[in-house]
Motif scaffolding. Sequence first.
Motif, short mmCIF file in Angstrom:
data_model
loop_
_atom_site.label_atom_id
_atom_site.label_comp_id
_atom_site.label_asym_id
_atom_site.label_seq_id
_atom_site.Cartn_x
_atom_site.Cartn_y
_atom_site.Cartn_z
N PHE A 137 0.76 -1.35 -0.16
CA PHE A 137 0.50 0.15 0.07
C PHE A 137 0.64 0.71 0.05
O PHE A 137 0.67 1.96 -0.28
CB PHE A 137 -0.45 0.09 0.91
N LEU A 187 3.73 1.34 -1.16
CA LEU A 187 4.55 1.24 -2.76
C LEU A 187 3.84 2.15 -3.31
O LEU A 187 4.47 2.64 -4.28
CB LEU A 187 4.93 0.37 -3.04
N THR A 188 2.79 2.17 -3.08
CA THR A 188 1.71 2.64 -3.78
C THR A 188 2.10 4.70 -4.46
O THR A 188 2.17 5.34 -4.93
CB THR A 188 0.48 2.66 -4.02
N ALA A 208 5.08 5.14 -5.66
CA ALA A 208 4.52 5.28 -7.44
C ALA A 208 5.00 6.60 -7.60
O ALA A 208 4.89 6.60 -8.50
CB ALA A 208 4.23 3.39 -7.18
N PRO A 265 3.12 8.76 -13.85
CA PRO A 265 2.71 8.03 -15.84
C PRO A 265 2.64 6.75 -15.37
O PRO A 265 1.76 5.72 -15.50
CB PRO A 265 3.09 8.48 -16.56
N LEU A 266 3.70 6.14 -14.79
CA LEU A 266 3.88 4.88 -15.41
C LEU A 266 3.13 4.20 -14.00
O LEU A 266 2.24 2.74 -14.35
CB LEU A 266 5.57 4.59 -14.80
N ALA A 267 3.04 4.77 -12.78
CA ALA A 267 2.07 4.74 -12.12
C ALA A 267 0.72 3.92 -12.80
O ALA A 267 -0.15 3.19 -11.86
CB ALA A 267 2.23 5.11 -10.40
N ASP A 268 0.14 5.12 -13.13
CA ASP A 268 -0.81 4.93 -13.79
C ASP A 268 -0.94 4.02 -14.78
O ASP A 268 -2.07 3.07 -14.74
CB ASP A 268 -1.54 6.84 -14.97
N ALA A 269 0.27 3.37 -16.30
CA ALA A 269 -0.27 2.41 -16.26
C ALA A 269 -0.11 1.16 -15.74
O ALA A 269 -0.76 -0.05 -16.66
CB ALA A 269 1.08 2.46 -17.48
N VAL A 270 0.21 0.86 -15.32
CA VAL A 270 0.45 0.09 -13.53
C VAL A 270 -0.94 -0.72 -12.70
O VAL A 270 -0.77 -0.75 -11.90
CB VAL A 270 1.66 -0.57 -12.99
N GLY A 271 -1.56 0.50 -13.37
CA GLY A 271 -2.93 0.28 -12.83
C GLY A 271 -3.25 0.64 -11.29
O GLY A 271 -4.24 0.91 -11.21
N ILE A 272 -2.69 1.81 -10.91
CA ILE A 272 -2.91 3.16 -10.17
C ILE A 272 -3.77 3.74 -9.68
O ILE A 272 -3.25 4.76 -11.27
CB ILE A 272 -1.38 2.67 -9.26
N ASN A 273 -4.82 4.43 -9.07
CA ASN A 273 -5.64 5.13 -8.63
C ASN A 273 -4.77 6.12 -8.88
O ASN A 273 -4.78 6.46 -7.96
CB ASN A 273 -6.86 5.09 -9.03
N PRO A 301 -6.01 5.19 -17.79
CA PRO A 301 -5.34 4.17 -17.90
C PRO A 301 -5.52 3.08 -16.51
O PRO A 301 -5.04 1.88 -17.10
CB PRO A 301 -3.61 4.79 -17.63
N TYR A 302 -5.32 3.27 -15.87
CA TYR A 302 -5.25 2.31 -14.63
C TYR A 302 -6.34 1.10 -15.09
O TYR A 302 -6.34 0.44 -14.31
CB TYR A 302 -5.60 2.92 -13.27
N VAL A 307 -5.85 -1.26 -17.90
CA VAL A 307 -4.66 -2.30 -17.68
C VAL A 307 -5.43 -2.87 -16.46
O VAL A 307 -5.63 -4.56 -16.96
CB VAL A 307 -3.98 -1.93 -16.18
N PHE A 346 6.52 1.71 -22.10
CA PHE A 346 6.95 3.43 -22.75
C PHE A 346 8.25 3.06 -23.53
O PHE A 346 8.57 2.44 -23.53
CB PHE A 346 6.80 4.01 -22.13
N PHE A 349 10.61 2.73 -11.97
CA PHE A 349 10.18 3.32 -10.30
C PHE A 349 11.93 3.22 -9.99
O PHE A 349 12.25 2.41 -9.19
CB PHE A 349 9.15 2.69 -9.35
N ILE A 402 4.64 -3.27 -7.05
CA ILE A 402 3.56 -2.28 -7.33
C ILE A 402 2.29 -2.33 -8.28
O ILE A 402 1.73 -2.02 -8.25
CB ILE A 402 4.19 -0.67 -7.20
N LYS A 406 -0.25 -4.16 -7.31
CA LYS A 406 -0.66 -4.06 -6.50
C LYS A 406 -2.68 -4.42 -6.33
O LYS A 406 -3.51 -4.51 -5.53
CB LYS A 406 -1.34 -2.35 -5.79
N TRP A 407 -3.17 -3.47 -8.06
CA TRP A 407 -4.19 -3.53 -8.19
C TRP A 407 -5.14 -4.79 -8.21
O TRP A 407 -6.32 -4.89 -7.79
CB TRP A 407 -4.68 -2.34 -9.71
N LEU A 456 -5.31 -4.70 -0.89
CA LEU A 456 -4.26 -4.02 0.24
C LEU A 456 -4.03 -2.42 0.05
O LEU A 456 -3.69 -1.77 -0.01
CB LEU A 456 -2.85 -4.53 -0.17
#
Lengths: 326, 253, 287
Positions: A189, A191-192, A195, A201-209, B70-71, B74, B82, B88, B99, B102-103, B107
């Motif tokens: 949690f 770590l997000t 991130a 942008p990467l956080a967004d791209a890996v599914g993090i709002n 985007p989120y 996924v 990219f 990160f 990370i 996570k989705w 958690l």
Amino acid sequence: MITKPLHTKLLYGFILLAALLLPLYVPDPYMFQVVIMSLIFAIAVLAMNLIIGFTGQASLAHAAFFGFGAYGVAIMTKAGISFWLALPAAASISALIGLIIGPPALRTRGSYFAIVTLAFGVIVWIVAGNWVQVTGGHNGIFGIPRPTPIPIPFIGAIEFFDQPAQYYLVLVFLLLTLFIMHRIVYSIFGLTFMAVRNNEPLADAVGINTFTTKLISFVIANFFAGLAGGLYAAIIGAVSPSVAAHLLTFNFLIFLILGGMASLAGPVVGAFAIPILMELLQDLGHFRMLFFGVLLVATIIYFPRGFVGAVRQLNDKIAARRQAKS
Amino acid sequence: MLSVKYLTKNFDGLVAVKELSFDIREGEILAIIGPNGAGKSTVFNLMTGTLAPTSGKVFIHEENITGLKPYQIVKKGVARTFQTTSLFDQLRVIDNMLIAYKWRTRLGFWNTLFHTPAWKSQHDQAARNALETLDFLGLADKALAFIPTLSQEEQKRLAIGIALVCKPKLLLLDEPTGGLIQEETERIALFIKKVRDQGTTVCIIEHKMQMIMGMADRIVVLNYGQKIAEGTPDEIKTNQAVIEAYLGGDVHA
Amino acid sequence: MELFLQQVFNGIMFGSTYAIVALGLTLVMGILHIPNFAHGHLYMLGGYITYLFVATLGLGYWPSLLIAIVVLGFVGIIMEAVVYRPLNEQPHINAFIAAIGALLVLESAVEVIWGPQGMRVPNPYPHTFEFLGIIMSVQRLLVIFGAILLIVLLHLFLKKTLTGTTIEAVAQNREGAMLNGINVNRVSSLTFFISSGTAAVAASFIAPIFVISPAMGAIIGMKAFIIVLLGGMGSIPGAIIGGYFLGLIESLGGGYVSAAYKDVIAFGALIVIFSIKPTGLFGKKEG
């Protein structure tokens, strides 16, 4: 996820022991008061560290949320509500205001976010100084009751009228804050948050709002800022608009940056050491802030991770050299 | 499995992508090629919600995903990388993987605060998954390393790994071998085939013709934001429009 | 009606100050992408330098103003070189924090030298007269027309001189300018000189009318920052229009609504506008 080496654990144990025994060796009541204040500030700075250090969003409304907590406890306890109810209520109000102001503010980024939160802070400060019926205007609120005694069957009650009791009360809250921050920071949690700070942008791209992540961090930070403010009101017994002023935010920022961003030890070190240093340098008058201003600039340029970061760097270097030798 | 329908994107009057339609079929490797500025990366950004299209739609398995963030995309099983290696870089390799995982977990704040049973099991599951993926990437021994200590190829590999950790149905790769030397490129190409063989559909943007010809099942060629050709590598090699677009030059170059 | 005109007049005068201060800041933020949050404190220091030469050393008003420009110009150059240049490659937020450090230094330096209480610069043109029922003074008119002159001069400098166009070149393309042999560091210094110098002019103009104090830098600095963000970073028309606009609404709001909450207007407007349009009214992406 990272297990600390033995000598670090020993160091933390030693610091905890020193903190528990502090009332035995603190030199005078005045210094004791400074120490108690430092611990309250440490809670506020740990909170600031979550949003600025870990999440990378420079919220400069921190003192405003400290102020919500302080005024909240002041008003509620003067109205006869128990401190033990008023404190969580005030902290929750602070968090709630964060939840309301967060969505519009967090639509902005970088220095835009900094200035928007600062503007909000200034508004709160101006309102605190002028809304006489509620805040007492520039004079503030006096005669705030001390924390309500905790009754204990057969023994009596724990009261908070003397310094050692107040000190232990604040220490308990600081340890609780540290415990919760530790849980957050050393988790997936947490770590997000990093991130989002590191690569949005990467956080967004890996599914993090990313928006929600920032909002959660902001709200948690404001809860603890309010908690610190509430403790401050009850321990000092008076609040004035200066507890919500941007100058206090800048002070918190100095503690955070000099102590070390994005670590748990940094805010505590900064909030503990610098107010004491400021007291020791009292004879310097206005030179003090000059000194700390210079120190702030130098630290952000040469040691962006502050004192704790510098010590860690040194530690790593020594370890690397030792490894190279063997 | 994914279809792009009449996708158009204007930037301040400039048309970057125009009326583009194509399908990605389950289990294939589809390559999107084209000269610099042909709008390849823009297409990816439109497909993954980074940019909103001026008009047109994107579907996954008949589901309209146009306009999702985007989120959210996924979570529909479409992961991307990219053009410039994006990691990160202040965190460790394992943290990067966690990370990205996570989705899939619950958690959140309360579970984390109270270390509930759900927290415990999901945390372990996340760690297991991250390590498995690292193993697949050949980076298991680097789990605790910090990003800047990795070689360029390892970083590229990890960037793909971040997209893979949640086992997407479709993987979008934006120039995964950019800046790598021949030998490294070949290794990444082999790796991408391995990803496909595990059941992930791949859509790839590339410059390196030779690599694409040897790897792709089908190719879509863009020029000035429009599709000028589509077909198997052999068809593309002999396509007149394609040869002209590359200035009459040798497509193998 | 007379109250209204009087408030409009005062609003234009405050607006002139805001416009010049914001103009200096927009140059630094737009051209160099430096969030110089200490800009208001440079303005404040400008007022004190004028005070030093006029009141303490007994020099005339105009020579003191010139000296204040030069002194502040060099303070700006030093600030850029010492505080911001080392942070060029760092995240934006670090420069912002450094700016807070710099403003603490400036504020406490002034407190050390002159004390925290307010000071008054002797008014060179105290003569007042009435026009259309508005009470004016020569100094107040000087603020208004001096600001217009300064804006025109600055515009001519940026558009018509070689040095000015060099600055614009760096603004548009830092790397490109560097490749074309433009010394970017020198342009940075020059931009800071102009930015701080104009702040000193604004302060010197208005110092004889109001009390100067070390705390005045913070609020005007924030307001200038807000004007720049709303008007678009690097946008000169944005800074000018924003400055006058803020001066007018503050003056009218202060006169008709509440003097105590006058400052809330600017800060409240900022929050409202940004919550609708996160990149500002003429939103460019942040650099």
